[in-house]
Design a protein around this motif. Structure first.
Motif, PDB file in Angstrom:
ATOM      1  N   PRO A 148       0.835  -1.211   0.000  1.00 32.90           N
ATOM      2  CA  PRO A 148       0.000   0.000   0.000  1.00 32.90           C
ATOM      3  C   PRO A 148       0.870   1.261   0.000  1.00 32.90           C
ATOM      4  N   LEU A 149       0.703   2.083  -1.007  1.00 31.98           N
ATOM      5  CA  LEU A 149       1.491   3.324  -1.148  1.00 31.98           C
ATOM      6  C   LEU A 149       0.639   4.495  -0.687  1.00 31.98           C
ATOM      7  N   THR A 150       1.293   5.476  -0.093  1.00 28.28           N
ATOM      8  CA  THR A 150       0.519   6.616   0.419  1.00 28.28           C
ATOM      9  C   THR A 150       0.930   7.933  -0.225  1.00 28.28           C
ATOM     10  N   SER A 151       2.190   8.053  -0.562  1.00 26.88           N
ATOM     11  CA  SER A 151       2.636   9.379  -1.016  1.00 26.88           C
ATOM     12  C   SER A 151       3.325   9.308  -2.368  1.00 26.88           C
ATOM     13  N   LEU A 152       2.722   8.587  -3.241  1.00 25.02           N
ATOM     14  CA  LEU A 152       3.286   8.490  -4.595  1.00 25.02           C
ATOM     15  C   LEU A 152       2.883   9.746  -5.364  1.00 25.02           C
ATOM     16  N   ARG A 153       3.840  10.430  -5.935  1.00 24.15           N
ATOM     17  CA  ARG A 153       3.538  11.653  -6.706  1.00 24.15           C
ATOM     18  C   ARG A 153       3.937  11.404  -8.146  1.00 24.15           C
ATOM     19  N   LEU A 154       2.920  11.371  -8.987  1.00 23.61           N
ATOM     20  CA  LEU A 154       3.186  11.150 -10.394  1.00 23.61           C
ATOM     21  C   LEU A 154       2.870  12.410 -11.175  1.00 23.61           C
ATOM     22  N   PRO A 155       3.691  12.750 -12.152  1.00 22.81           N
ATOM     23  CA  PRO A 155       3.441  13.969 -12.922  1.00 22.81           C
ATOM     24  C   PRO A 155       2.263  13.780 -13.879  1.00 22.81           C
ATOM     25  N   SER A 156       1.515  14.877 -14.103  1.00 21.74           N
ATOM     26  CA  SER A 156       0.414  14.789 -15.057  1.00 21.74           C
ATOM     27  C   SER A 156       0.159  16.155 -15.670  1.00 21.74           C
ATOM     28  N   ARG A 157      -0.320  16.157 -16.903  1.00 26.09           N
ATOM     29  CA  ARG A 157      -0.696  17.411 -17.547  1.00 26.09           C
ATOM     30  C   ARG A 157      -2.159  17.382 -17.974  1.00 26.09           C
TER      31      ARG A 157
END
Lengths: 393, 537
Positions: A160-169
């Motif tokens: 379980p991941l909590t702070s995954l930050r993926l870029p998006s436009r």
């Protein structure tokens, strides 16, 4: 033993013929009746048996799986003994096969319950179930039957991941964002006094009437995170010494990311060059929902690494099909020149790239430097604990 | 917790004790038959008290065999022990053989030994008693040897300690006992037959001997059942198989039922026949001919009646007379030796007897061929046998098909009677189904099945191994414009098929609209394919 019985049969005939012993026929009925009745009994009883297996065909890693075997005697003949032998995969059942002996009355039924441990991802056969039954005297040969196996899918381990930050436009999604250019008119954040230059469309007339001065709405910026995971399972692109662990880690990372993205109610897809039951897997386009996540996990559960098309070739073929703004997460065991060349092309098409190296990859520092130069996030995980960076709150 | 194994051990010991008891009783039956034969063969010989001697010999043989097995002595030691044992036994037998008619008889024999030693010692009485005792002892030792082997195997395969013997050794004691049972059984049948042949004038003796022989076989079957149980129980314990707690109780009950049915049937079935096989066959053929003649006569009577009716209608006078009835069926005329009095019961009895006899013969032969496939292969090479085998196969297939057809017809008829909506059934039978009349869940199934059928026709068939999701993934590239509809219909189907959620009419309607869009997409695809093909030509 049958030869002895046949000889005995002829001896009785001889006694009946030469000594006029009528009792010889009674003995004949008794002994051959035992063989015949036993044979008919075990045959008919065996034919009347019905077997069914009840279990949840899809389980998560680490779960305990209760499996029920329902055995039913649909005939009127009782079954003195019924030996059941259920073959099980050693990955799920370290104790070996399940073996039981039961006795069933006419139209009787019984249930055998055992548990498996979902300790390794994959699709496993449960069974076949071998059954043998016979008569109580045992003069007739026991009858043997088998019931077809079923299959169970153990999903890969999900961290379980909590702070995954993926870029998006992609604007107008459901995820919060800090850039005001992605403001979402459906997500009201606040209201403030009107200042010159504000769009008239933003004026909240009801609030303005209530307060007595013009009020404008402020919206929360949001993005839509459409993600496609490119999972490289080309065995040539993993270090041969650590391939098994690295491939498993790659699948765990892919499953964990897919779970996180689906949990954020965003669309996630999968493109892989691995094999599913010996066949290639068609690309799964990004979709939302738990059902879609289950579909991804099912495929991830069955995937195997094999000599296949290279990751750059896969990216070249499949990434142009993805919409603008899609986040392309590339999970691989090696990052070389060809891969970076292709990733740059992906980035130029307006898609966001995240590169994840798994296992004991070589030239990690060099790959990290190049990724930084090209401006896309880069992660390298040697084992599952590496994913802790995405678990901090 | 410890109570259960203790109980199990107790049961195991009880089983072994029961096996010893059965063997004792079987040997006693053997002794009784031997005595009967001796008494009938040597009219002057008196067998008083010998049965008691035999009982004691059985106890002695059981104990010594058990002790020898327990101590695991060498063959030389066993031989020495047995020789010593028989020396003592012969001495005791001599004393008993002479003393059973009184102490004076023994003293008289001792006195006679002074004049004719060998004649006095080996008197006829002593020889007969010794021969019977030795036969009984030998049978008892044979059985008890196998039982002791069973006991060792059965009780040594403990669940706590590792098994000392491989499970393959589970068969021998069962087979040995089976062999001994048949061997002694054959001997008993032979001796009994000889005894009855010697003195056929005493019906009571005949009934008694038959009862003793049947008892021996019934006890033997119980013993075989017991050894079958112990053999399987040993195998299961060795392989750590979980055994249901009610197994042994049910085993006993079913064994008793099995034996009761068997003994009842064996005693009830005819054991004698008045008619030989050929006579029975002749009567059977004669009956068949008479039956056909009766049918022919009935047809003629009907035709004659019709003819009379027609002549009356047209006013023509007819002088035709009705046909003479066929002669009544007389079984006696078919017998080889005419003049014998044969009742109907005798004919039925003989028919029954020969039918069973031939059935047993065929079954034994079939089982023998199954056990010896090489022999079956050799036999199959002969032309007539091959022809008979193919004829049998054809008959079996034809009978099977007929019975299957009849069963299917019956089933269909019953289903038709049971089904509430016959129109629906009729429609389904014609291959047409109106989805509007189906419940919502069935409607969702219907639309999804329609998708599979139509997609298959358009060149994207579903493979057997594909799940709905997998099929969707395969189908999606061919129908990119209807992706959402495909997704929606797949989801609807999965929910309807695999969940217990109620499927509402609105959901079914959603599936219908998705299916409509997919149908249009599939139709467009089919059209484009057709036009491509035409352009290609």
């Amino acid at each position: 033993m049958l030869t002895e019985y046949v000889l005995f049969f002829f001896l009785l005939l001889l006694i009946a013929a030469l000594l006029n012993g009528e009792f010889a026929f009674t003995l004949l009925y008794l002994v051959f009746g035992a063989v015949l009745l036993g044979w008919v009994w075990s045959r008919q009883a065996g034919k009347a048996m019905r077997y069914s297996r009840k279990f949840d065909g899809r389980v998560f890693w680490g779960e305990e799986i209760p499996i029920r075997i329902e055995v039913e005697n649909t005939g009127w003949l009782p079954v003195p003994w019924l030996y059941l032998h259920e073959s099980l995969p050693v990955e799920l059942a370290p104790g070996g096969p399940v073996k039981h002996v039961v006795s069933l009355g006419p139209n009787g039924r019984t249930e055998i319950v055992y548990h498996l441990q979902g300790r390794k991802r994959g699709c496993y056969p449960i069974g076949p179930l071998f059954a043998a039954c016979g008569d109580p005297i045992g003069l007739a040969r026991p009858q043997e039957y088998s019931a077809a196996p079923d299959h169970i899918t153990v999903f890969p381990k999900i961290i379980p991941l909590t702070s995954l930050r993926l870029p998006s436009r992609s604007p107008q999604g459901t995820l919060r964002h800090h850039q005001p250019i992605f403001e979402d008119p459906a997500r009201l954040l606040n209201k403030r006094d009107y200042v010159a230059g504000d769009s008239l469309r933003r004026i909240d007339w009801k609030s303005s009437a209530a307060v007595g001065r013009l009020q404008v709405k402020q919206f929360e910026p949001s993005i839509a995170l459409e993600t496609s995971i490119f999972l490289n399972l080309n065995s040539a692109e993993y270090e041969s010494q650590h391939r098994i662990d690295a491939v498993e880690l790659a699948i765990i990372v892919a499953a964990s990311i897919a779970n996180w993205v689906a949990g954020q109610r965003q669309a996630v897809g999968l493109v892989t060059n691995g094999l599913d039951s010996g066949r290639g897997v068609p690309p799964i386009p990004p979709r939302k929902g738990r059902g879609h996540l289950m579909r991804l996990l099912e495929v991830l559960a069955r995937l195997q690494n094999a000599p296949a098309v290279s990751l750059p070739a896969l990216l070249r073929k499949e990434s142009p099909q993805l919409p603008w703004g899609t986040t392309v997460i590339v999970i691989t065991g090696r990052a070389d020149e060809a891969l970076f060349d292709e990733l740059i092309q992906v980035q130029r098409r307006g898609q966001n790239v995240v590169l994840i190296l798994v296992g004991r990859a070589i030239n990690v520092q060099k790959a990290a430097e190049r990724a930084r130069n090209f401006g896309f996030p880069f992660y390298a995980f040697q084992n599952e604990t590496g994913l802790d960076i995405w678990r901090r709150s | 917790m410890s109570g259960e194994p203790a109980l199990s051990r107790q049961n195991e010991r009880l089983t072994v004790a029961l096996a010893h008891l059965i063997v004792g009783l079987m040997t006693l039956c053997f002794a009784l038959v031997c005595l009967t034969l001796a008494e009938t063969a040597v009219a002057s010989w008196d067998g008083r008290g010998v049965i008691l001697i035999c009982a004691l010999i059985i106890v002695e043989a059981s104990l010594t065999t058990w002790l020898l097995k327990k101590r695991e002595m060498s063959p030389a030691q066993v031989l020495a022990y047995r020789l010593a044992e028989w020396m003592i036994l012969l001495l005791l037998l001599k004393v008993f053989a002479e003393a059973r008619f009184g102490f004076a008889s023994l003293l008289e024999n001792l006195r006679a030994a002074g004049q004719n030693f060998w004649g006095a010692v080996f008197s006829a009485d002593f020889v007969i008693v010794s021969v019977i005792a030795f036969a009984v002892w030998q049978v008892c030792v044979l059985f008890n040897g196998a039982i002791a082997e069973m006991e060792i195997t059965y009780l040594t395969f403990g669940s706590d300690s590792p098994p000392p013997i491989a499970p393959e050794t589970r068969q021998p004691f069962q087979e040995t006992l089976g062999r001994h049972f048949l061997l002694t059984g054959g001997l008993i049948a032979l001796l009994g037959g000889l005894g009855l042949q010697t003195d056929a004038s005493r019906p009571f003796l005949q009934a008694q001997t038959t009862a003793v022989i049947v008892t021996y076989f019934a006890l033997g079957l119980i013993l075989l059942g017991l050894t079958n149980f112990t053999s399987l129980a040993t195998f299961w314990r060795y392989n750590r198989v979980k055994v249901a707690p009610n197994l042994s109780t049910r085993w006993v009950i079913y064994s008793l039922v099995f034996l009761s049915v068997l003994v009842g049937a064996a005693l009830w079935l005819p054991s004698h026949y008045k008619l030989g096989l050929l006579d029975t066959l002749r009567i059977l053929v004669g009956f068949f001919v008479a039956f056909m003649a009766a049918i022919y006569y009935l047809i003629l009577v009907v035709l004659a009646g019709l003819q009379r009716l027609a002549t009356r209608l047209f006013g023509v006078s007819s002088a035709s007379t009705p046909p003479p009835p066929p002669p009544p069926f007389e079984p006696e005329q078919y017998l080889q030796q005419s003049g014998r009095e044969i009742g109907k019961g005798d004919i039925v009895n003989s028919l029954f007897f020969w039918a069973i006899f031939i059935a047993v013969l065929v079954f034994a032969f079939r089982q023998f061929l199954i056990a010896n496939p090489q022999l079956a292969a050799i036999l199959r090479r002969f032309g007539p046998i091959r022809f008979l085998a193919s004829l049998w196969g054809w008959m079996k297939t034809a009978l099977g098909q007929t019975s299957e057809g009849a069963a299917a017809l019956l089933r269909r008829g019953l289903n038709r009677l049971r089904r509430p909506d016959r129109r629906l059934a009729a429609a389904a039978g014609r291959g047409y189904l109106n989805p509007r009349r189906l419940p919502p869940r069935q409607r969702v199934f219907f639309y999804y099945m329609a998708l599979i059928r139509r997609a298959g026709e358009s060149g994207a068939p579903r493979q057997d191994w594909q799940t709905p999701y997998e099929y969707e993934t395969t189908l999606l590239p061919t129908l990119p414009e209807a992706g959402e509809s495909l997704d929606g219909l797949t989801e609807d189907f999965i929910r309807a098929r695999y969940s217990r959620d109620e499927v509402t009419a609105a959901q079914a309607e959603h599936s219908r609209s998705a299916w409509e869009r997919l149908r249009q997409a599939l139709r467009a695809r089919q059209k484009s394919q057709a036009s491509d093909e035409q352009a290609g030509r």
